[in-house]
Design an enzyme around this catalytic site. Structure first.
Site, PDB file in Angstrom:
ATOM      1  N   ASP A 269       0.801  -1.226   0.000  1.00  0.00           N
ATOM      2  CA  ASP A 269       0.000   0.000   0.000  1.00  0.00           C
ATOM      3  C   ASP A 269       0.831   1.272   0.000  1.00  0.00           C
ATOM      4  O   ASP A 269       0.371   2.303  -0.490  1.00  0.00           O
ATOM      5  CB  ASP A 269      -0.959  -0.007   1.194  1.00  0.00           C
ATOM      6  CG  ASP A 269      -2.133  -0.947   0.977  1.00  0.00           C
ATOM      7  OD1 ASP A 269      -2.698  -0.934  -0.125  1.00  0.00           O
ATOM      8  OD2 ASP A 269      -2.484  -1.706   1.890  1.00  0.00           O
ATOM      9  N   ILE A 270       2.029   1.235   0.542  1.00  0.00           N
ATOM     10  CA  ILE A 270       2.878   2.426   0.525  1.00  0.00           C
ATOM     11  C   ILE A 270       3.690   2.489  -0.759  1.00  0.00           C
ATOM     12  O   ILE A 270       3.770   3.529  -1.408  1.00  0.00           O
ATOM     13  CB  ILE A 270       3.765   2.460   1.782  1.00  0.00           C
ATOM     14  CG1 ILE A 270       2.883   2.738   3.011  1.00  0.00           C
ATOM     15  CG2 ILE A 270       4.868   3.507   1.657  1.00  0.00           C
ATOM     16  CD1 ILE A 270       3.602   2.734   4.324  1.00  0.00           C
TER      17      ILE A 270
ATOM     18  N   TYR B 109       0.949   2.716  -3.899  1.00  0.00           N
ATOM     19  CA  TYR B 109      -0.042   3.800  -3.949  1.00  0.00           C
ATOM     20  C   TYR B 109       0.403   5.068  -3.224  1.00  0.00           C
ATOM     21  O   TYR B 109      -0.035   6.156  -3.581  1.00  0.00           O
ATOM     22  CB  TYR B 109      -1.376   3.337  -3.344  1.00  0.00           C
ATOM     23  CG  TYR B 109      -1.830   1.984  -3.817  1.00  0.00           C
ATOM     24  CD1 TYR B 109      -2.225   1.782  -5.139  1.00  0.00           C
ATOM     25  CD2 TYR B 109      -1.855   0.893  -2.957  1.00  0.00           C
ATOM     26  CE1 TYR B 109      -2.624   0.526  -5.576  1.00  0.00           C
ATOM     27  CE2 TYR B 109      -2.253  -0.355  -3.391  1.00  0.00           C
ATOM     28  CZ  TYR B 109      -2.635  -0.540  -4.705  1.00  0.00           C
ATOM     29  OH  TYR B 109      -3.023  -1.781  -5.137  1.00  0.00           O
TER      30      TYR B 109
ATOM     31  N   ASN C 279     -10.734  -0.333   0.175  1.00  0.00           N
ATOM     32  CA  ASN C 279     -11.707  -0.769   1.174  1.00  0.00           C
ATOM     33  C   ASN C 279     -11.232  -0.568   2.609  1.00  0.00           C
ATOM     34  O   ASN C 279     -12.043  -0.446   3.525  1.00  0.00           O
ATOM     35  CB  ASN C 279     -12.050  -2.256   0.970  1.00  0.00           C
ATOM     36  CG  ASN C 279     -10.804  -3.126   0.896  1.00  0.00           C
ATOM     37  OD1 ASN C 279      -9.980  -2.964  -0.007  1.00  0.00           O
ATOM     38  ND2 ASN C 279     -10.634  -4.044   1.834  1.00  0.00           N
ATOM     39  N   TYR C 280      -9.921  -0.531   2.824  1.00  0.00           N
ATOM     40  CA  TYR C 280      -9.386  -0.451   4.181  1.00  0.00           C
ATOM     41  C   TYR C 280      -9.060   0.982   4.583  1.00  0.00           C
ATOM     42  O   TYR C 280      -8.675   1.809   3.755  1.00  0.00           O
ATOM     43  CB  TYR C 280      -8.103  -1.272   4.301  1.00  0.00           C
ATOM     44  CG  TYR C 280      -8.295  -2.649   4.892  1.00  0.00           C
ATOM     45  CD1 TYR C 280      -8.577  -2.812   6.247  1.00  0.00           C
ATOM     46  CD2 TYR C 280      -8.175  -3.789   4.109  1.00  0.00           C
ATOM     47  CE1 TYR C 280      -8.737  -4.066   6.803  1.00  0.00           C
ATOM     48  CE2 TYR C 280      -8.337  -5.065   4.652  1.00  0.00           C
ATOM     49  CZ  TYR C 280      -8.619  -5.195   6.008  1.00  0.00           C
ATOM     50  OH  TYR C 280      -8.778  -6.442   6.542  1.00  0.00           O
TER      51      TYR C 280
ATOM     52  N   HIS D 217      -1.382  -8.312   7.306  1.00  0.00           N
ATOM     53  CA  HIS D 217      -0.984  -6.896   7.237  1.00  0.00           C
ATOM     54  C   HIS D 217       0.381  -6.796   7.909  1.00  0.00           C
ATOM     55  O   HIS D 217       0.490  -7.000   9.127  1.00  0.00           O
ATOM     56  CB  HIS D 217      -1.972  -6.000   7.980  1.00  0.00           C
ATOM     57  CG  HIS D 217      -3.376  -6.055   7.478  1.00  0.00           C
ATOM     58  ND1 HIS D 217      -3.896  -5.156   6.571  1.00  0.00           N
ATOM     59  CD2 HIS D 217      -4.384  -6.906   7.769  1.00  0.00           C
ATOM     60  CE1 HIS D 217      -5.159  -5.450   6.326  1.00  0.00           C
ATOM     61  NE2 HIS D 217      -5.484  -6.512   7.040  1.00  0.00           N
TER      62      HIS D 217
END
Length: 687
Positions: free
Chosen positions: A317-318, A321, A400-401, A454
């Site tokens: 995610d980092i 995005y 979504n998170y 995660h």
């Protein structure tokens, strides 16, 4: 005042007060974009524009020795329009010139929010997508939505295409929860050419999977206020009538005995630098260095179902995005309560226009329970003091998170990074002939939520009383003594293992030995403890990466295979999964080095300038209680002073009996004045 009744403040800065680590201003982003455009032979798309932090030696000379102010430079990652080329452009913002224009081969930069919008726009009108929807009985394409993702693995295309994939959902109404209606196909697209490359429909025994149409909503307009009980909980009001205990000078904050700089960029989001603490027992009242730089440099979310399309879902995610790009504006709700100081973030659009995220960073104080307490059982005398924490936070939305990051500091010098995970589970439709187990949970009728992990990576550039540091591993073990030496068998010790080289400094957590690690300065020994001064890493929430070691998931997420990596410091070696994570394979790339390359050098890490990468997180087996919206689940890692101070560094905090403001109200009376008077009578002249 904010919309939620919280008091707020804002810290303006001017060009005259710009700190060398301050993020680029809107004017500097515009200036950078103009210089890059003027130097380009073709139209370019700006993927990112960010500050190039000065080399550590240059910044340290300025900060500690009155050296020259570092030159401000920006780095732009640009893509010539209609191509897959990636170019890094360095701009000198003082001379207003391009210092470097460098094309990087076979890499793909971050997918921005603008990029991710592309796939929804083009998929909704694509004939193959429309046909796939018709097969499910969907005629109105305005009710179909597509969550754009980086593509974890897809062997059909290489670096000639800048890829992304989309997961498809349906909404019965404008505010309906789309994750209650997942569709049975995914879309792959070329981001730059804006082309749909494939519509992949999953079948079970040759059949499509019908849309689960039962609604599972959480928004008030759909839930209905009759479901809420407004009377069961009484209000809790947080007030600080005398204001906050911290002060801001630009982006530098001063609180209790701590001070630090608060930065921000598109990739890491929040960055904390120059963390120092004034030693209450030092005769010169000096500020002691603790951390040079703290930031979250990666967040890996691999899914654990081998079924298609879930094998392609392992989000960085980092790296894919950008934490900064996904940051929420906190002005519309009480994400923080109390007296709040906000800081904005300035990012860029694809055209190079500055974009301001208002209130991207929240700074506030909270009560933190007991700081210390003791009751003397002989005379009943009680001494206790209240702790307090400074919280510096940001919240981001990754499809979504939601992830809420709380960097907290307490009065005893402890640093804790807490992450709260909330939002909505990633869901998929379940065919009548399928079961969700063992790779997921059926969280509602025919709605499958897959097992996933995660794993966060916290990068710490320590500066424990100076730049030369080392790491020692501590394991609690029974004492290796003879029966004569340990006749009752009760002896145990901390077995200490110094890390000497990078390969040696790759460590896993061990529950059986309550393993911790000390970051120490071997050159400064505590006069009391006779041990090096240090800070202890306490990290028991560090799940092992469950993908097989030879899988592409494990190769791409190599950093997640250990709870701790210790490496020698090098300027601009920041990101453990590589500078360019999108479409990476985990294989060696000379222009996109990862932590596996850094570790392979096996350089010395003892009594030198080092960095630590701490991995922590959780393995998530979804529950029905996580749907339709998840209760926040916290994970954290903590660093505590270890023989760093002469004694408890928070003894300067007045005990509650001397500080009437820290006494609470009794549930059945007003302020406990009687208790205070009784205490005065016991203490007498001591009070």
């Amino acid at each position: 005042m904010s919309t939620c009744g919280c008091s707020t403040g804002r810290s303006p800065s001017t060009a005259a007060t710009v700190h060398p680590l301050d993020p680029l201003s809107a004017a500097e982003i515009s200036q950078t974009a103009a210089i890059v455009r003027a130097s380009s032979k073709s139209e370019v798309k700006f993927n990112s524009i960010t500050l190039i932090e000065p080399p550590k030696s240059e910044y340290t000379a300025f900060r500690d020795h009155g050296g020259p102010r570092p030159t401000r430079r920006s780095l732009s990652i640009v893509i010539p329009r209609g191509t897959q080329q990636v170019v890094e452009v360095t701009v000198n913002l003082v001379s207003k010139t391009v210092e470097s224009w460098r094309e990087v081969k076979n890499v793909m930069p971050i997918l921005t929010l603008e990029d991710l919008d592309v796939i929804e726009r083009i998929a909704r009108v694509h004939p193959q997508v429309i046909e796939a929807c018709k097969g499910l009985g969907i005629i109105d394409m305005s009710k179909v939505f597509f969550d754009g993702w980086a593509i974890g693995v897809d062997e059909r295309w290489g670096f000639e295409r800048r890829l992304q994939q989309a997961l498809a959902y349906y909404r019965t109404s404008k505010s309906d929860n789309q994750y209650a209606h997942p569709l049975d196909f995914t879309v792959v697209a070329d981001t730059e050419r804006e082309e749909v490359l494939s519509v992949d429909i999953r079948t079970v025994n040759g059949e499509r999977t019908p849309i689960p149409l039962e609604e599972h909503n959480y928004l008030p307009e759909l839930v209905g206020t009759r479901q809420y009980d407004f009377n069961r909980l009484k209000p809790i009001n947080i007030t600080q009538p005398q204001g906050v205990s911290f002060t801001m000078k630009g982006r530098e904050i001063y609180w209790a005995n701590l001070k630090m700089h608060i930065g921000f960029n598109y990739r890491e989001g929040l960055v904390l630098s120059d963390v120092r603490m004034r030693d209450p027992y030092d005769s010169n009242n000096r500020d002691r260095k603790i951390f040079n730089r703290l930031s979250i440099v990666e967040m890996f979310v691999p899914y654990g179902s081998p079924k298609s399309p879930h094998h392609k879902k392992h989000a960085f995610d980092i790296g894919e995005y950008g934490s900064g790009f996904m940051t929420n504006s906190l002005k519309l709700g009480c994400d923080c309560k109390g007296a709040i100081q906000y800081l904005d973030a300035v990012l860029n659009s694809s055209s190079g226009t500055p974009l301001v995220i208002e209130n991207a960073i929240c700074i506030h104080e909270e009560d933190n329970g007991l700081l210390y307490k003791h009751t003397d059982f002989r005379d009943g005398r009680v001494i206790s003091a209240r702790d307090r924490k400074l919280v510096i936070s940001q919240i981001l939305t990754a499809a979504n998170y939601e992830y809420a990051f709380y960097h907290t500091f307490t009065l005893d010098g402890t640093y804790k990074l807490e992450v709260k995970l909330t939002g909505i589970l990633n869901t998929y439709c379940l065919h009548k002939n399928e079961e969700s187990a063992p790779f997921g949970t059926e969280v509602a009728d025919r709605i499958d939520a897959q097992n996933h992990q995660h794993i966060f990576s916290l990068r710490i550039d320590p500066e424990i009383d100076g730049s030369n540091n080392a790491v020692i591993q501590n394991d609690a073990i029974p004492a290796n003594l003879t029966a004569d030496q340990n006749p009752y068998g009760n002896g145990f010790v901390a077995h200490k293992t110094p890390f000497k080289t990078a390969k040696n400094g790759a460590a896993s957590y061990c529950h059986e030995t309550s393993r911790t690690w000390d970051i120490v300065n071997p050159n400064i020994v505590s006069a009391i403890a006779k041990k090096p001064v240090g800070y202890k890493i306490v990290n028991s929430q560090c799940p092992a990466l469950l993908a097989k070691p030879d899988s592409i998931i494990a190769k791409r997420g190599f950093f997640a295979q250990k709870a701790l990596w210790v490496l020698p410091y090098r300027d601009y070696e920041l990101y453990p999964a590589g500078t360019y994570v999108c479409q990476s394979t985990g294989e060696h790339h000379p222009e996109n080095l990862t932590i596996s390359d850094w570790v392979a050098r096996d350089e010395p890490i003892d009594n030198t300038d080092i960095v630590c990468y701490i991995q922590f997180g959780l393995t998530h087996f979804p529950r029905t209680e996580d749907f339709p919206i998840m209760p926040a689940e916290p994970v954290s890692v903590t660093l505590r002073a270890s023989n760093f101070f002469e004694k408890n560094p928070a003894l300067w905090v007045p005990p509650s009996e001397l500080d009437t403001d820290s006494c609470s109200t009794n549930a059945n009376s007003n302020m406990t004045k009687d208790f205070i008077e009784q205490t005065k009578s016991v203490l007498g002249p001591k009070l």
